[in-house]
Motif scaffolding. Structure first.
Motif, mmCIF file in Angstrom:
data_model
loop_
_atom_site.group_PDB
_atom_site.id
_atom_site.type_symbol
_atom_site.label_atom_id
_atom_site.label_comp_id
_atom_site.label_asym_id
_atom_site.label_seq_id
_atom_site.Cartn_x
_atom_site.Cartn_y
_atom_site.Cartn_z
ATOM 1 N N ALA A 1 0.543 -1.059 -0.231
ATOM 2 C CA ALA A 1 -0.098 -0.110 0.166
ATOM 3 C C ALA A 1 0.720 1.326 -0.385
ATOM 4 C CB ALA A 1 -0.889 -0.004 1.233
ATOM 5 N N ALA A 2 2.228 1.281 0.783
ATOM 6 C CA ALA A 2 2.947 2.877 0.506
ATOM 7 C C ALA A 2 3.756 2.505 0.024
ATOM 8 C CB ALA A 2 3.853 1.901 1.735
ATOM 9 N N ASP A 3 3.560 1.311 -1.020
ATOM 10 C CA ASP A 3 4.690 1.520 -2.438
ATOM 11 C C ASP A 3 3.516 2.129 -3.839
ATOM 12 O OD1 ASP A 3 6.509 0.969 -1.473
ATOM 13 O OD2 ASP A 3 6.608 -1.116 -2.252
ATOM 14 N N ALA A 4 2.503 2.111 -3.070
ATOM 15 C CA ALA A 4 1.013 2.272 -4.384
ATOM 16 C C ALA A 4 0.594 3.733 -4.099
ATOM 17 C CB ALA A 4 0.359 1.505 -3.807
ATOM 18 N N GLY A 5 1.760 4.423 -2.804
ATOM 19 C CA GLY A 5 1.250 6.127 -2.083
ATOM 20 C C GLY A 5 -0.672 6.025 -1.884
ATOM 21 N N LEU A 6 -0.355 5.170 -0.811
ATOM 22 C CA LEU A 6 -1.605 5.441 -0.680
ATOM 23 C C LEU A 6 -1.023 5.692 1.546
ATOM 24 C CD1 LEU A 6 -3.581 1.728 -1.171
ATOM 25 C CD2 LEU A 6 -3.694 3.872 -2.049
ATOM 26 N N SER A 7 -2.211 6.252 1.904
ATOM 27 C CA SER A 7 -2.308 6.053 2.920
ATOM 28 C C SER A 7 -3.131 6.305 3.492
ATOM 29 C CB SER A 7 -1.627 8.030 3.543
ATOM 30 O OG SER A 7 -2.818 8.655 2.385
ATOM 31 N N GLY A 8 -3.311 6.780 4.654
ATOM 32 C CA GLY A 8 -5.027 6.924 5.457
ATOM 33 C C GLY A 8 -5.529 4.877 6.267
ATOM 34 N N PRO A 9 -5.970 4.855 6.492
ATOM 35 C CA PRO A 9 -6.642 3.404 6.473
ATOM 36 C C PRO A 9 -7.230 2.809 5.785
ATOM 37 C CG PRO A 9 -8.575 5.073 7.813
ATOM 38 C CD PRO A 9 -7.242 5.565 7.608
ATOM 39 N N GLY A 10 -6.739 1.606 5.303
ATOM 40 C CA GLY A 10 -7.524 1.388 4.410
ATOM 41 C C GLY A 10 -7.473 -0.229 4.576
ATOM 42 N N VAL A 11 -8.360 -1.819 3.404
ATOM 43 C CA VAL A 11 -8.476 -2.892 3.535
ATOM 44 C C VAL A 11 -7.430 -3.163 2.535
ATOM 45 C CG1 VAL A 11 -9.900 -4.520 3.327
ATOM 46 C CG2 VAL A 11 -10.737 -2.839 4.441
ATOM 47 N N GLY A 12 -6.651 -4.225 2.849
ATOM 48 C CA GLY A 12 -5.563 -5.242 2.293
ATOM 49 C C GLY A 12 -6.050 -6.726 2.717
ATOM 50 N N LEU A 13 -6.566 -6.998 1.663
ATOM 51 C CA LEU A 13 -6.568 -8.771 0.805
ATOM 52 C C LEU A 13 -5.630 -8.821 0.398
ATOM 53 C CD1 LEU A 13 -9.652 -6.592 -0.668
ATOM 54 C CD2 LEU A 13 -10.332 -9.063 1.028
ATOM 55 N N MET A 14 -4.852 -10.677 0.182
ATOM 56 C CA MET A 14 -4.436 -11.467 -0.489
ATOM 57 C C MET A 14 -5.165 -12.504 -1.274
ATOM 58 S SD MET A 14 -1.162 -11.794 1.768
ATOM 59 C CE MET A 14 0.099 -10.769 1.345
ATOM 60 N N THR A 15 -4.050 -13.145 -2.736
ATOM 61 C CA THR A 15 -5.500 -14.203 -3.198
ATOM 62 C C THR A 15 -3.963 -14.414 -3.851
ATOM 63 O OG1 THR A 15 -6.673 -15.121 -4.436
ATOM 64 C CG2 THR A 15 -6.489 -13.017 -5.055
ATOM 65 N N ALA A 16 -4.088 -15.645 -4.373
ATOM 66 C CA ALA A 16 -3.134 -16.548 -5.234
ATOM 67 C C ALA A 16 -3.545 -16.370 -6.691
ATOM 68 C CB ALA A 16 -2.412 -17.750 -4.669
ATOM 69 N N ALA A 17 -4.996 -16.159 -7.059
ATOM 70 C CA ALA A 17 -5.365 -15.566 -7.801
ATOM 71 C C ALA A 17 -5.152 -15.058 -8.265
ATOM 72 C CB ALA A 17 -7.425 -16.017 -8.066
ATOM 73 N N ASP A 18 -5.724 -14.457 -10.309
ATOM 74 C CA ASP A 18 -4.925 -13.505 -11.089
ATOM 75 C C ASP A 18 -5.646 -12.919 -11.016
ATOM 76 O OD1 ASP A 18 -4.079 -11.994 -12.592
ATOM 77 O OD2 ASP A 18 -4.109 -13.047 -14.729
ATOM 78 N N VAL A 19 -5.338 -11.436 -10.122
ATOM 79 C CA VAL A 19 -6.778 -10.255 -10.065
ATOM 80 C C VAL A 19 -7.045 -10.083 -11.693
ATOM 81 C CG1 VAL A 19 -6.254 -10.949 -7.340
ATOM 82 C CG2 VAL A 19 -5.250 -8.807 -9.055
ATOM 83 N N SER A 20 -5.982 -9.650 -12.849
ATOM 84 C CA SER A 20 -6.544 -9.376 -13.837
ATOM 85 C C SER A 20 -7.712 -9.539 -13.888
ATOM 86 C CB SER A 20 -5.366 -8.957 -14.162
ATOM 87 O OG SER A 20 -5.169 -10.359 -15.687
ATOM 88 N N ALA A 21 -8.409 -10.745 -13.615
ATOM 89 C CA ALA A 21 -9.459 -11.618 -14.332
ATOM 90 C C ALA A 21 -11.086 -11.281 -13.110
ATOM 91 C CB ALA A 21 -8.801 -12.962 -14.948
ATOM 92 N N TYR A 22 -11.109 -9.779 -12.807
ATOM 93 C CA TYR A 22 -12.067 -10.319 -12.129
ATOM 94 C C TYR A 22 -13.494 -10.160 -12.523
ATOM 95 C CZ TYR A 22 -12.111 -5.128 -13.571
ATOM 96 O OH TYR A 22 -12.131 -3.507 -13.386
ATOM 97 N N ALA A 23 -14.417 -10.351 -12.248
ATOM 98 C CA ALA A 23 -15.603 -10.077 -12.519
ATOM 99 C C ALA A 23 -16.391 -8.841 -11.888
ATOM 100 C CB ALA A 23 -16.474 -11.388 -12.194
ATOM 101 N N HIS A 24 -16.972 -8.494 -12.705
ATOM 102 C CA HIS A 24 -18.218 -7.333 -12.161
ATOM 103 C C HIS A 24 -19.551 -6.977 -12.121
ATOM 104 C CE1 HIS A 24 -19.264 -2.728 -12.365
ATOM 105 N NE2 HIS A 24 -19.379 -3.066 -11.315
ATOM 106 N N ALA A 25 -20.060 -6.702 -11.097
ATOM 107 C CA ALA A 25 -22.231 -7.176 -11.219
ATOM 108 C C ALA A 25 -22.636 -5.941 -11.020
ATOM 109 C CB ALA A 25 -22.210 -8.105 -10.919
ATOM 110 N N ARG A 26 -23.046 -4.957 -11.301
ATOM 111 C CA ARG A 26 -24.001 -4.052 -10.915
ATOM 112 C C ARG A 26 -25.620 -4.141 -10.535
ATOM 113 N NH1 ARG A 26 -22.779 -0.509 -14.775
ATOM 114 N NH2 ARG A 26 -20.754 0.199 -13.737
ATOM 115 N N ASP A 27 -26.305 -3.970 -9.541
ATOM 116 C CA ASP A 27 -27.912 -4.289 -9.258
ATOM 117 C C ASP A 27 -27.761 -3.250 -8.744
ATOM 118 O OD1 ASP A 27 -29.759 -5.202 -8.387
ATOM 119 O OD2 ASP A 27 -29.747 -6.691 -9.199
ATOM 120 N N ALA A 28 -28.969 -1.584 -8.916
ATOM 121 C CA ALA A 28 -29.208 -0.970 -8.177
ATOM 122 C C ALA A 28 -28.525 -0.114 -7.848
ATOM 123 C CB ALA A 28 -30.761 -1.228 -7.721
#
Length: 242
Positions: free
Chosen positions: A80-107
């Motif tokens: 997060a620091a390397d990405a220039g982020l500051s303040g409180p945030g959420v950090g998750l990890m996964t071994a999956a390729d995150v570039s292939a994410y799915a997105h859905a929207r509902d109202a």
């Protein structure tokens, strides 16, 4: 009489993530970064920034298969620091390729899912659980609600998201409730004076029903045909890297 549903903003509750890249131990890895902005709070099971509290950003970082670091919270904070982020945030990890994410929207509700289901099973099984920190999660669910939720409703939203995830997995032909290390993050507006805070987020409540449909579709799309290339899979925007 026709029920009048609460209005929701035309702008997304959570903008599309930026895709960040880095090289670690000789391997090129991706991460997704969402800028939530001020006045938002989250509930999460994440390694970094878990629990309930105000959060300004969310980072979903891919790590190498066989990840063995024993300080994932420090590792995520460093990313997060390397990405220039500051303040409180959420950090998750996964071994999956995150570039292939799915997105859905509902109202007005936005759901983003990264998934790998090679290691999966049912939550209730014989035997003792493993001690120590688990390996990085393989189904990470990030969902945003454009309304204020009480603490109880945030907990309710996690349960609803989990129910929708399991429904999508079973309907997709996966005989499981998930992987042993799935993680979830629900972000919503922070309660404020003059703003109604919704007390319910179950699957039959207004915002809970929308959240359930969005998560259900995103999980279904993420696991379709192994994830990448599945229906509805969206790709982030490549950046030069950290």
């Amino acid at each position: 009489m026709t029920a009048v549903l609460p209005p929701y903003p035309a702008t997304p509750a959570l903008p599309a993530p930026r895709r960040l890249t880095r090289t670690e131990d000789g391997e090129r890895l991706n991460a997704l970064l969402w800028a939530a902005g001020p006045g938002r709070r989250a509930i999460s099971s994440a390694v970094l920034g878990g629990g309930i509290g105000e959060r300004a950003w969310i980072l979903n970082a891919q790590v190498a298969h066989g990840y063995r670091r024993t300080d994932p919270e420090r590792h995520l904070a460093s990313l997060a620091a390397d990405a220039g982020l500051s303040g409180p945030g959420v950090g998750l990890m996964t071994a999956a390729d995150v570039s292939a994410y799915a997105h859905a929207r509902d109202a007005g509700v936005e759901a983003f899912v990264t998934a790998g289901v090679d290691v999966r099973g049912w939550a209730a099984r014989p035997g003792e659980g493993a001690a120590g920190a688990p390996e990085p999660g393989t189904i990470n669910v990030v969902v945003a609600v454009p309304a204020a939720l009480t603490d109880a409703a945030l907990v309710n939203a996690v349960a609803t998201a989990t129910e929708a995830k399991v429904q999508a997995l079973v309907e997709s032909g996966h005989d499981c409730s998930g992987t042993p290390t799935d993680a979830v993050c629900v972000i919503a507006d922070a309660p404020a004076r003059g703003r109604e805070a919704y007390a319910f987020a179950g699957p039959r409540s207004r915002w809970g029903a929308r959240l359930a449909r969005a998560v259900h579709r995103a999980v279904r799309d993420a696991v379709a045909d192994g994830g990448p290339g599945g229906s509805g899979v969206t790709h982030g925007t490549p950046l030069p890297g950290y």
